[in-house]
Structure formats: C-alpha cells, structure tokens
Design an enzyme around this catalytic site. Structure first.
Site, PDB file in Angstrom:
ATOM      1  N   ASP A  46       0.750  -0.976   0.032  1.00 11.27           N
ATOM      2  CA  ASP A  46      -0.487   0.327  -0.169  1.00 11.27           C
ATOM      3  C   ASP A  46       0.410   1.240  -0.236  1.00 11.27           C
ATOM      4  OD1 ASP A  46      -2.567   0.927   0.383  1.00 11.27           O
ATOM      5  OD2 ASP A  46      -1.834   2.153   2.300  1.00 11.27           O
ATOM      6  N   GLU A 118      -2.218  -5.683  -3.282  1.00 17.51           N
ATOM      7  CA  GLU A 118      -1.070  -4.889  -3.129  1.00 17.51           C
ATOM      8  C   GLU A 118      -0.092  -5.937  -1.813  1.00 17.51           C
ATOM      9  OE1 GLU A 118      -3.888  -1.346  -0.542  1.00 17.51           O
ATOM     10  OE2 GLU A 118      -4.070  -3.112  -0.129  1.00 17.51           O
TER      11      GLU A 118
END
EC number: 3.1.26.3
Length: 228
Positions: A46, A118
């Site tokens: 992320d 992610e």
C-alpha cells in the site's frame, strides 16, 4: 498446486521470484489458516503503490493542481482501483483461500483482490526493488486505463453503484442536489447519494457530475464496509 500457481503468476508479472516463500506469503489469505498471511506485505505494498502512483501523476500532469492530483491518486490507490488492476492480472486465480471463502466467492471479492494486489506488489518491491516495481505498475496502469484523467478515472463509480444497489436492493441510487455555493465563475455543488431514502454519502464538486461521481465513490465504500 502452489508451484503451478506461482509459475503461472510469474509469467503474468514477467518476473521470477528468487524467494518463492515471499510470493506464496503474498498470495495467502488469512482464511487459509497458515502460520503466515499476506497482511504485512499488504501494508508494505500500500505504501509503495501510494508513492509510485503519486509520482506518476506528478510527472504526467504538470499543470494539474494539488487538489485534483490528490483526487486522482485517491481513486487509483483505492479498493476499486486495485481490484481493477488485480482483475487485469487474473490475480483471483492464484490466491490461496479457505474452502469457506471460496464458496463465498472470495476469488472475485473486491476487498480480497485489492489486498492481494497490494501484497504482491509489496513482495515484488522487496525482491526487485523500487525501479522495477515502478515500471511494472506504470505499464499496468496504462493498460487498464487507456486514458488517465479525471473523467476516465471517475466515470465508473455511478455505474458501479447502480449495478450494486440494483443487485442488493432492487433499486437505483438517487442523487439529490443539497446546495450550490460560490461565485458563478467558481461555483461548487454538494450532492447526496441516497438509496431507499437512506443517505449513504455526501460530496462536493466543481460540477454536479463531479459531485455525483464522488458521492457514488463514497457510497460504494460505505456499502463495501457493511458487506465485510
């Protein structure tokens, strides 16, 4: 099974992992009941993606103000944005999930796909480094979004919300103009997204269309959280 999945995903990525355990961890959902899962790599990915996308927008849109760049990044670096990238890679075919999650359509669940993307990017970053990851993500963005601008990024939110509310509630969302304010040359609009008289979200924009799209995006987040 794991080896076959890893080889197939490596072909999609165009990258072979030296440490196979790293990519296995990135693909392992917590429901799989191993001593490891992909949540830590998701956290790292992320942060890496936020940087890469932010820099990409900064370099690509030299005359776009900070506020609009932030909105574009927020749309790209979001559950919906990452779900689209994951779907393009066919990532749902490779994740390791429990039978219960499988039966719950986990392989096409937005949150699961987004988190797995992610995590995979976090794993790629650890092995291949920032430059390789940046080049890969930028190519992927340009494959998924033929044209990256405010309209192309935001255009799907109202459609997506309508499809969701029709499937879940049997109705289409209603967009109510709450107010407009500011001088004529710089007017802003505030819109509410409602379903069954329930207000899901409120948002502002420089046009009614922009405000509706942002309200739809926020409404999708509300419904996504309620659905787990």
């Amino acid at each position: 099974m794991e080896k076959q999945a890893i080889r197939a995903l490596e072909e999609r990525l165009g990258y072979q992992f030296r440490d196979k355990n790293l990519i296995i961890e990135a693909l392992t959902h917590k429901s799989y009941k191993k001593s490891y899962n992909n949540e830590r790599l998701e956290f790292l990915g992320d942060a890496v993606l936020d940087l890469i996308v932010g820099e990409y927008l900064f370099r690509s849109f030299l005359n776009v103000p900070e506020g609009d760049l932030s909105k574009m990044r927020a749309s790209l670096v979001s559950e919906k944005g990452f779900e689209m990238l994951a779907q393009h890679l066919g990532l749902g075919d490779f994740i390791f999930i429990s039978l219960a999650e499988e039966n719950n359509k986990g392989r096409i669940k937005a949150s699961l796909l987004s988190n797995a993307f992610e995590a995979v990017m976090g794993a790629v970053y650890l092995e291949a480094g920032l430059e390789w990851t940046r080049e890969f993500v930028e190519r992927l963005l340009e494959d998924v979004y033929p044209k990256i601008d405010m309209d192309s990024i935001f255009k799907d939110y109202k459609t997506t919300l309508q499809e969701l509310t029709q499937a879940r509630f049997g109705v289409t969302p209603e967009y109510v103009l709450l107010r407009s304010f500011g001088p004529d040359h710089k007017k802003e609009f505030e819109v509410a997204a409602k379903v069954h008289e329930r207000t899901l979200s409120c948002a502002r924009g420089k046009s009614k269309k922009e405000a509706q799209q942002e309200a739809a995006r926020l409404a999708l987040e509300v419904l996504s959280k309620e659905n787990g």
